[in-house]
Design an enzyme around this catalytic site. Structure first.
Site, PDB file in Angstrom:
ATOM      1  N   ASP A  16       1.100  -0.936  -0.159  1.00 53.80           N
ATOM      2  CA  ASP A  16       0.081  -0.127   0.232  1.00 53.80           C
ATOM      3  C   ASP A  16       1.098   0.975   0.191  1.00 53.80           C
ATOM      4  O   ASP A  16       1.565   1.128   0.166  1.00 53.80           O
ATOM      5  CB  ASP A  16      -0.752  -0.243   0.929  1.00 53.80           C
ATOM      6  CG  ASP A  16      -1.765   1.363   1.338  1.00 53.80           C
ATOM      7  OD1 ASP A  16      -2.046   1.763   0.668  1.00 53.80           O
ATOM      8  OD2 ASP A  16      -1.946   2.022   2.670  1.00 53.80           O
ATOM      9  N   ASP A  18       0.231   5.193   0.721  1.00 62.10           N
ATOM     10  CA  ASP A  18       0.000   5.650   2.266  1.00 62.10           C
ATOM     11  C   ASP A  18      -0.853   5.059   3.297  1.00 62.10           C
ATOM     12  O   ASP A  18      -0.954   4.311   3.899  1.00 62.10           O
ATOM     13  CB  ASP A  18      -1.358   6.822   2.001  1.00 62.10           C
ATOM     14  CG  ASP A  18      -1.384   7.784   0.728  1.00 62.10           C
ATOM     15  OD1 ASP A  18      -0.349   8.538   0.644  1.00 62.10           O
ATOM     16  OD2 ASP A  18      -2.146   7.541  -0.482  1.00 62.10           O
ATOM     17  N   ASP A 172      -1.422  -1.433   5.659  1.00 58.11           N
ATOM     18  CA  ASP A 172      -1.487  -0.600   7.008  1.00 58.11           C
ATOM     19  C   ASP A 172      -3.257  -0.094   7.814  1.00 58.11           C
ATOM     20  O   ASP A 172      -2.885  -0.390   9.490  1.00 58.11           O
ATOM     21  CB  ASP A 172      -1.615   1.238   7.220  1.00 58.11           C
ATOM     22  CG  ASP A 172      -2.315   2.233   6.513  1.00 58.11           C
ATOM     23  OD1 ASP A 172      -2.321   2.861   6.749  1.00 58.11           O
ATOM     24  OD2 ASP A 172      -1.807   1.339   5.771  1.00 58.11           O
TER      25      ASP A 172
END
Length: 195
Positions: A16, A18, A172
Site C-alpha cells: 500500500d 499512504d 496499514d
C-alpha cells in the site's frame, strides 16, 4: 517500528502507499480538512483511520451518508488532491518499509496497490525517491472494486504474473488487510500511528 515478516518464500511484494510506504496520513488528514471546509463538514480522526485505503470518491460518498449531507463527490475529490499536493514536499517514508523496498529491489518484483488516484501515488513515490523500485502501480482507477474487495491486490498479482498465494502484502489500514486476506495473501501490518 518492528516489521513482523512471516516465514516463507514470496515471489512478489505488494505495498500500500499512504500510511505504509509513505508516512503521509497526517498530510492526508489535513488535506481532507481543507477540502471539507467549504462544506462545513468534518471528518472525525478515528473514522479517517478506520476508512484508510478506501478509494477517495467512495470515502466522500460514505461521508455524505455518515454526515447526512450531499457534497459533490468530484468537487471534494479534486479539492482534496489539490490540498494534498500542496503539502507533499514535507512527506517522508517509513524508514523500516523503505529499507525492505531497497533490500528486495531486484530480488522479487514489487508493486504499489493504492486506493488513491494513480497521479497521487506517482507523485508521492517520486517525492520519496522510490518511484523506480516498483514494477507495477495499481491506483484507484485501475480497478472496479476498491479495498476491502480483493480486486486491487489480485490485479497487481496478475500484472506481475505471480500467483496470489505467493504475494506478501504490506498494509496499514483494516480495509487493505481485509483485501489481502480475501485475495489469499499473507500480510505485514504497518502501525497506522508509529511510535
Amino acid at each position: 517500528m518492528i516489521l513482523n515478516i512471516p516465514d516463507g518464500r514470496f515471489a512478489a511484494y505488494l505495498f500500500d502507499c499512504d500510511g505504509t510506504i509513505a508516512n503521509s496520513l497526517p498530510l492526508h488528514f489535513e488535506a481532507w480538512k481543507q477540502a471539507l471546509a467549504p462544506w462545513d463538514a468534518s471528518f472525525p480522526e478515528e473514522l479517517f483511520y478506520a476508512w484508510g485505503g478506501i478509494p477517495v470518491p467512495r470515502t466522500v460518498e460514505m461521508l455524505n451518508d455518515h454526515l447526512g449531507i450531499s457534497m459533490e463527490v468530484n468537487e471534494v475529490v479534486e479539492a482534496r488532491e489539490k490540498a494534498y499536493f500542496s503539502l507533499i514536499e514535507s512527506i517522508k517514508a517509513h524508514a523500516e518499509v523503505e529499507a525492505v523496498i531497497r533490500k528486495m529491489h531486484g530480488k522479487v518484483p514489487m508493486a504499489v496497490v493504492s486506493g488513491s488516484p494513480r497521479a497521487s501515488v506517482e507523485k508521492t513515490l517520486r517525492q520519496l525517491g522510490l518511484w523506480e523500485f516498483f514494477d507495477v502501480i495499481v491506483g484507484a482507477e485501475d480497478v472496479k472494486m476498491g479495498k476491502p474487495n480483493p480486486e486491487p491486490f489480485l490485479t497487481a498479482a496478475r500484472l506481475l504474473s505471480v500467483e496470489p498465494e505467493l504475494c506478501l502484502v504490506f498494509e496499514d489500514a483494516e480495509p487493505g488487510v481485509q483485501s489481502a486476506i480475501a485475495a489469499g495473501m499473507q500480510f505485514v501490518r504497518i502501525p497506522q500511528r508509529p511510535e
